[in-house]
Design a protein around this motif. Sequence first.
Motif, PDB file in Angstrom:
ATOM      1  N   ILE A 156       0.834  -1.206   0.000  1.00 33.63           N
ATOM      2  CA  ILE A 156       0.000   0.000   0.000  1.00 33.63           C
ATOM      3  C   ILE A 156       0.870   1.258   0.000  1.00 33.63           C
ATOM      4  N   LEU A 163      -6.186  -1.626  -4.008  1.00 27.95           N
ATOM      5  CA  LEU A 163      -7.303  -1.930  -3.112  1.00 27.95           C
ATOM      6  C   LEU A 163      -7.333  -3.392  -2.695  1.00 27.95           C
ATOM      7  N   TYR A 166      -5.699  -3.649   0.597  1.00 31.19           N
ATOM      8  CA  TYR A 166      -6.580  -3.210   1.691  1.00 31.19           C
ATOM      9  C   TYR A 166      -7.534  -4.332   2.083  1.00 31.19           C
ATOM     10  N   ARG A 169      -5.501  -7.070   3.791  1.00 35.82           N
ATOM     11  CA  ARG A 169      -5.044  -6.626   5.111  1.00 35.82           C
ATOM     12  C   ARG A 169      -6.218  -6.632   6.087  1.00 35.82           C
ATOM     13  N   ASP A 185     -10.352  -0.982   6.656  1.00 36.13           N
ATOM     14  CA  ASP A 185      -9.771  -1.416   5.382  1.00 36.13           C
ATOM     15  C   ASP A 185     -10.852  -1.798   4.379  1.00 36.13           C
ATOM     16  N   LYS A 188     -12.349   1.239   2.960  1.00 37.28           N
ATOM     17  CA  LYS A 188     -11.495   1.886   1.966  1.00 37.28           C
ATOM     18  C   LYS A 188     -11.802   1.327   0.573  1.00 37.28           C
TER      19      LYS A 188
END
Length: 356
Positions: A156, A163, A166, A169, A185, A188
């Motif tokens: 990231i 993405l 994200y 994660r 996350d 996002k």
Amino acid sequence: MDKDTGCNEEACAACDCGCTSCGGTGESKFSERMQELYQEGKTAEMLEECTKALAGDPNNKDAYFWRGVVAAVTSDFEQAIADYTKAITLEDKNSSYYSYRGSAYAMLNDIKNAVLDYSKAMLYNPQDWVNYANRGVLYLNNGMLEHAIDDFNKAIELEPEDLGSYLHRGDAYAARNLLSVAIADYSKVLAKFPDETDALLKRGQAYYELSLNDEALADYNKVIELEPDNIQAIAIRASAYLGQGKSDMAIADFTRAIELDPKDTRPYFFRGIAFAAKKSYDEAIADFTRSAELNPDNALAYHNKALCCEIQKRNEEAIAAYKKFLTLANPEAPEATHARERLQALGADTAGTEIQ
């Protein structure tokens, strides 16, 4: 003139042979051609041109690499690894070769070699975020959550628009029970792709586990709006309704889940709980019976059935269900103690019964 290879770099830059000496700096015209064919899905032509190139130059690293790509496209990962390895022996500091070979190893579930190759690719090109993202997925899938989070952080950092990192994660944080961070996350991802059902499902699950049922229901409703037959969203939404005491709405969703997959034992079990909550005991008994038929090891299905049978004065059925429960249950469980007490109260003959 390169004294080691005998290559006239100025002349080679203008040729398209793709030989070992040519294309040493930048991408060869051969590779550019292969990239074009790859984008067009013309793998047969790629293989033909690679074969031709290798016939003219058995040390054509680019031809080995692209032949490996073709093999990977056809899921022949062992051949892909062999070709990537040959390319690496000809140019051992090319990060792409290690990256692609790492992905082939990953497809064969050879995690150790996949991680080693992604790490080697990072050594030669530390700015390529894809290798961090790929290695992070391997760590995530193998429960190495801290390593996974570190890799996704780096991916990231190098590519803030990645993405996928994200999302993954968020999965790692959720696995560590850091649900609020996971939600951030997933959010996002959803900020850019509000209809991404995978992120909606995962955020909804995190909300549900935090007992934020309204937020969870909003995400599940969105998934079902986008995918009316998404059985996972339907079943989890039903559980959320059940937790809120909305038995009728839970029953409707569990019924839909059963229609979509009649062999899944879980919707029957939980619909039985919903029926019992609204005192529809005959329906609950039918569901617990069906759940136990589909999964004979589901001890609680027998226990719940026994409870409902007692309420309905169906004592023989209750006794049989309690006995079956005790053959499956942990003898130290509170339900086991209760079942033994109820059998005694019902005057059951337990001779020959395997009560633990």
